[in-house]
Motif scaffolding. Structure first.
Motif, short mmCIF file in Angstrom:
data_model
loop_
_atom_site.label_atom_id
_atom_site.label_comp_id
_atom_site.label_asym_id
_atom_site.label_seq_id
_atom_site.Cartn_x
_atom_site.Cartn_y
_atom_site.Cartn_z
N ASP A 140 25.13 -3.28 -22.79
CA ASP A 140 25.83 -4.40 -22.17
C ASP A 140 26.98 -3.92 -21.28
O ASP A 140 27.20 -4.45 -20.19
CB ASP A 140 26.38 -5.35 -23.25
CG ASP A 140 25.28 -6.10 -23.98
OD1 ASP A 140 24.16 -6.18 -23.43
OD2 ASP A 140 25.54 -6.59 -25.09
N LEU A 141 27.70 -2.91 -21.77
CA LEU A 141 28.83 -2.38 -21.01
C LEU A 141 28.37 -1.74 -19.70
O LEU A 141 28.98 -1.94 -18.65
CB LEU A 141 29.60 -1.35 -21.85
CG LEU A 141 30.43 -1.93 -23.01
CD1 LEU A 141 30.84 -0.82 -23.96
CD2 LEU A 141 31.66 -2.65 -22.47
N LEU A 142 27.30 -0.96 -19.77
CA LEU A 142 26.77 -0.34 -18.55
C LEU A 142 26.32 -1.39 -17.55
O LEU A 142 26.55 -1.24 -16.34
CB LEU A 142 25.61 0.60 -18.90
CG LEU A 142 26.00 1.87 -19.67
CD1 LEU A 142 24.75 2.61 -20.11
CD2 LEU A 142 26.87 2.77 -18.79
N ASP A 143 25.72 -2.43 -18.05
CA ASP A 143 25.30 -3.52 -17.17
C ASP A 143 26.51 -4.21 -16.54
O ASP A 143 26.49 -4.54 -15.35
CB ASP A 143 24.46 -4.52 -17.96
CG ASP A 143 23.91 -5.63 -17.08
OD1 ASP A 143 23.15 -5.32 -16.15
OD2 ASP A 143 24.25 -6.81 -17.32
N ARG A 144 27.57 -4.39 -17.31
CA ARG A 144 28.76 -5.07 -16.81
C ARG A 144 29.42 -4.31 -15.67
O ARG A 144 29.96 -4.92 -14.74
CB ARG A 144 29.75 -5.29 -17.95
CG ARG A 144 31.08 -5.84 -17.53
CD ARG A 144 31.78 -6.54 -18.67
NE ARG A 144 31.20 -7.86 -18.89
CZ ARG A 144 31.48 -8.65 -19.93
NH1 ARG A 144 32.30 -8.21 -20.85
NH2 ARG A 144 30.93 -9.83 -20.04
N VAL A 145 29.37 -2.96 -15.75
CA VAL A 145 30.01 -2.16 -14.69
C VAL A 145 28.97 -1.69 -13.66
O VAL A 145 29.23 -0.80 -12.86
CB VAL A 145 30.78 -0.96 -15.27
CG1 VAL A 145 31.91 -1.45 -16.16
CG2 VAL A 145 29.86 0.00 -16.01
N HIS A 146 27.78 -2.29 -13.69
CA HIS A 146 26.74 -2.07 -12.68
C HIS A 146 26.25 -0.62 -12.64
O HIS A 146 26.10 -0.03 -11.57
CB HIS A 146 27.22 -2.51 -11.30
CG HIS A 146 27.78 -3.90 -11.27
ND1 HIS A 146 27.09 -4.99 -11.75
CD2 HIS A 146 28.98 -4.37 -10.84
CE1 HIS A 146 27.83 -6.07 -11.60
NE2 HIS A 146 28.98 -5.72 -11.07
N LEU A 147 26.01 -0.07 -13.84
CA LEU A 147 25.38 1.24 -13.95
C LEU A 147 24.04 1.08 -14.65
O LEU A 147 23.90 0.23 -15.53
CB LEU A 147 26.27 2.21 -14.74
CG LEU A 147 27.52 2.72 -14.02
CD1 LEU A 147 28.38 3.54 -14.98
CD2 LEU A 147 27.17 3.55 -12.79
N PRO A 148 23.03 1.89 -14.30
CA PRO A 148 21.71 1.74 -14.91
C PRO A 148 21.73 2.12 -16.40
O PRO A 148 22.59 2.90 -16.85
CB PRO A 148 20.84 2.72 -14.11
CG PRO A 148 21.79 3.72 -13.56
CD PRO A 148 23.06 2.98 -13.30
N ALA A 149 20.78 1.59 -17.14
CA ALA A 149 20.71 1.84 -18.57
C ALA A 149 20.55 3.32 -18.89
O ALA A 149 21.07 3.81 -19.90
CB ALA A 149 19.57 1.03 -19.20
N ALA A 172 37.15 1.25 -21.58
CA ALA A 172 38.32 0.42 -21.85
C ALA A 172 37.92 -0.98 -22.31
O ALA A 172 38.64 -1.62 -23.09
CB ALA A 172 39.19 0.33 -20.60
N LEU A 173 36.76 -1.46 -21.84
CA LEU A 173 36.30 -2.81 -22.19
C LEU A 173 35.52 -2.86 -23.50
O LEU A 173 35.22 -3.95 -24.00
CB LEU A 173 35.42 -3.36 -21.08
CG LEU A 173 36.08 -3.60 -19.72
CD1 LEU A 173 35.02 -3.98 -18.71
CD2 LEU A 173 37.14 -4.68 -19.83
N ALA A 174 35.19 -1.69 -24.06
CA ALA A 174 34.26 -1.63 -25.19
C ALA A 174 34.71 -2.51 -26.36
O ALA A 174 33.89 -3.17 -27.01
CB ALA A 174 34.09 -0.18 -25.65
#
Length: 282
Positions: A140-149, A172-174
């Motif tokens: 979810d975090l990777l998706d939120r910052v627009h990085l691939p899985a 920081a958002l984790a």
């Protein structure tokens, strides 16, 4: 002029009052150097307060004091109604759920030996999240910052500077914090990447309601990011107010000097600013 009690928001998430921080001088008998001199500021839930000043003004020290990374001589720091300036190590660990930081340099703020997935999972596992849930949250975090899985399986050195800063933001958002201290988060990035990261921070704020203390020396960045601005000079807040007002019609001479020093694309305007700075220096 410093912020007065009447200027302070009634429902502040972070409230700093009369904060003083000093560091030892060089040599055994050298006097201590006072870096923060009675600083007062407030941040509302979901708000960005831009803290702007030149190098050595005390802005980074203020952020570190809020995080508990430097000792406080006097004054108070209150977060969500709780005084935290004297919080011990255990309480600081608990506070990290709600209070996080994004540092300036994306090249040194990540552990080069950990994969991105491990970097993002580490704070989750440390706060009792199960390994299975941590893996899901990493995605979810990777998706939120627009990085691939598949970024989770890669090392930081495999990413560009802007991508690394996105990883740092994801970390920081984790823990789903309420306040993130952004310490010059884009100053090490090129102009194109800088705008991408700033847009990402704004997008995340709109989605989550997180508040930011945005530390920078750049008035153009602080104007773009902030709801309100506090200007710090020699360890004192000299001006505070609405971002548009402070960055276009500043009241304090120091803020005016910062505005005149800010680079602009218009050659004629840049020439006018240089002339104004030279005139002010006489």
């Amino acid at each position: 002029m410093t912020v007065t009690e009447a200027d302070a928001p009634a429902e502040a998430l972070l409230r700093v009052r009369d904060l003083r921080v000093s560091f030892p001088g060089k040599g055994r008998r050298a006097p201590r150097t006072e870096v923060l001199k009675g600083v007062r500021l407030d941040i509302r839930p979901g708000e960005t307060l831009g803290l702007v000043g030149e190098s050595g003004s005390g802005k980074t020290t203020l952020g570190r004091a809020v995080l508990g990374l430097v000792p406080v001589d006097s004054g108070t720091i209150t977060f969500a109604g709780e005084r935290i300036d004297q919080a011990g190590r255990a309480r600081r660990r608990e506070l990290s759920r709600d209070l996080q930081v994004v540092f300036q340099d994306p090249y040194t703020s990540l552990n080069p030996s950990l994969t991105v997935g491990d970097t993002l999972a580490e704070p989750l596992l440390g706060h009792g999240v199960s390994a299975r849930e941590a893996r899901a949250r990493v995605g979810d975090l990777l998706d939120r910052v627009h990085l691939p899985a598949d970024a989770a399986a890669r090392l930081p050195r495999e990413f560009s500077g802007g991508q690394r800063q996105r990883v740092a933001i994801a970390r920081a958002l984790a823990l789903r914090p309420r306040l993130v201290i952004c310490d010059e988060p884009v100053s090490a990035l090129d102009l194109t990447t800088r705008r991408t990261v700033l847009d990402l921070l704004l997008e995340i704020q709109e989605e989550t309601g997180v508040a930011y203390l945005f530390v920078t020396h750049d008035l153009s960045v602080v104007r773009f990011m902030s709801h309100r601005v506090a200007v710090i000079h020699h360890g004192e807040i000299v001006e505070t107010g609405d971002a548009a007002a402070v960055t276009t019609e500043p009241r304090h001479d120091y803020t005016r000097a910062l505005l005149l020093a800010a680079p602009v694309a218009d050659v004629a305007e840049q020439r006018r600013r240089r002339a104004a700075r030279a005139s002010a220096g006489r």
